[in-house]
Design an enzyme around this catalytic site. Structure first.
Site, short mmCIF file in Angstrom:
data_model
loop_
_atom_site.label_atom_id
_atom_site.label_comp_id
_atom_site.label_asym_id
_atom_site.label_seq_id
_atom_site.Cartn_x
_atom_site.Cartn_y
_atom_site.Cartn_z
N ASN A 1 -13.05 -3.41 2.13
CA ASN A 1 -14.09 -2.40 2.21
C ASN A 1 -14.99 -2.52 0.98
O ASN A 1 -14.49 -2.62 -0.15
CB ASN A 1 -13.47 -0.99 2.26
N HIS B 1 -10.09 -5.17 -3.55
CA HIS B 1 -8.78 -5.38 -2.92
C HIS B 1 -8.98 -5.83 -1.49
O HIS B 1 -9.88 -5.37 -0.80
CB HIS B 1 -7.92 -4.11 -2.95
N HIS C 1 -6.99 -5.90 2.03
CA HIS C 1 -5.85 -5.37 2.78
C HIS C 1 -5.32 -6.49 3.68
O HIS C 1 -6.10 -7.15 4.38
CB HIS C 1 -6.28 -4.23 3.70
N ASP D 1 0.85 -1.19 0.00
CA ASP D 1 0.00 0.00 0.00
C ASP D 1 0.89 1.25 0.00
O ASP D 1 1.91 1.30 0.69
CB ASP D 1 -0.91 0.00 1.24
N ILE D 2 0.49 2.25 -0.74
CA ILE D 2 1.28 3.48 -0.87
C ILE D 2 1.27 4.29 0.43
O ILE D 2 2.17 5.09 0.66
CB ILE D 2 0.74 4.32 -2.06
N GLU E 1 -12.43 3.30 -1.31
CA GLU E 1 -11.97 4.45 -2.12
C GLU E 1 -11.66 4.05 -3.56
O GLU E 1 -11.80 4.86 -4.47
CB GLU E 1 -10.69 5.05 -1.50
N VAL E 2 -11.14 2.83 -3.75
CA VAL E 2 -10.71 2.40 -5.09
C VAL E 2 -11.70 1.33 -5.59
O VAL E 2 -11.87 0.29 -4.93
CB VAL E 2 -9.28 1.83 -5.06
P1 5GP Z 1 -9.89 1.34 0.34
O1 5GP Z 1 -10.19 2.54 1.19
O2 5GP Z 1 -10.51 1.48 -1.04
O3 5GP Z 1 -10.23 0.05 1.01
O4 5GP Z 1 -8.31 1.29 0.19
C1 5GP Z 1 -7.61 1.84 -0.88
C2 5GP Z 1 -6.13 1.72 -0.55
O5 5GP Z 1 -5.39 1.94 -1.74
C3 5GP Z 1 -5.63 2.75 0.47
O6 5GP Z 1 -5.06 2.07 1.59
C4 5GP Z 1 -4.61 3.57 -0.31
O7 5GP Z 1 -3.50 3.96 0.48
C5 5GP Z 1 -4.21 2.62 -1.42
N1 5GP Z 1 -3.77 3.28 -2.65
C6 5GP Z 1 -4.41 4.30 -3.30
N2 5GP Z 1 -3.74 4.65 -4.39
C7 5GP Z 1 -2.65 3.82 -4.46
C8 5GP Z 1 -1.57 3.69 -5.39
O8 5GP Z 1 -1.48 4.41 -6.40
N3 5GP Z 1 -0.65 2.73 -5.12
C9 5GP Z 1 -0.73 1.92 -4.03
N4 5GP Z 1 0.25 1.02 -3.86
N5 5GP Z 1 -1.73 2.02 -3.12
C10 5GP Z 1 -2.68 2.96 -3.35
#
Ligand code: 5GP
Length: 125
Positions: free
Chosen positions: A97, A110, A112, A39-40, A105-106
């Protein structure tokens, strides 16, 4: 801003771009069905994201449309990644999520993987 997980797949999302090689990532594991990368913005000492290579918005979408091979491959890969990273001895947490109340968010499924220290309560209070 959390996404609406009922919308159709958006091929411009950041993980689709990572899968197409348009954006770099720190890969942990890759096979026919799965890509895993750091994760970034890590929320724990180990914070890995595991994604299917297929175009699925969320766990909901994946569990309806994915093939048996994709589902088995994904579930087994999550376990293998954790084992090979040495996370089983001290334990780890999986989180997916799905949609707005979960704060997704994405809009590409995915999981985690969090590990490397005691992770605190399951949900923010
Ligand atoms: P969500 O909130 O959708 O469950 O988690 C999205 C995750 O994607 C977050 O933990 C965020 O830090 C990670 N993320 C967003 N953009 C990028 C990216 O460009 N590269 C990587 N490696 N992680 C990302």
């Amino acid at each position: 801003m959390p996404i609406d997980a009922t919308l159709p797949y958006d091929a411009s999302n950041i993980f689709a771009r990572i899968l197409r090689g348009e954006i770099p990532n720190r890969t942990v594991y890759e096979d026919e069905h799965v890509l895993a990368f750091h994760d970034i913005n890590p929320q724990a000492p180990t914070h890995v994201l595991v994604i299917p290579k297929g175009a699925y918005v969320s766990w909901d979408d994946f569990s309806v449309r994915a093939s048996e091979a994709e589902i088995a491959g994904f579930i087994r890969a999550v376990g293998k990644i954790a084992r090979e990273a040495g996370l089983v001895e001290h334990g780890y947490r999986l989180l997916a999520n799905i949609g707005q109340h979960a704060g997704q968010e994405v809009p590409h499924l995915h999981i985690h993987i969090f590990a490397g220290a005691p992770l605190g309560p399951m949900l923010a209070r």
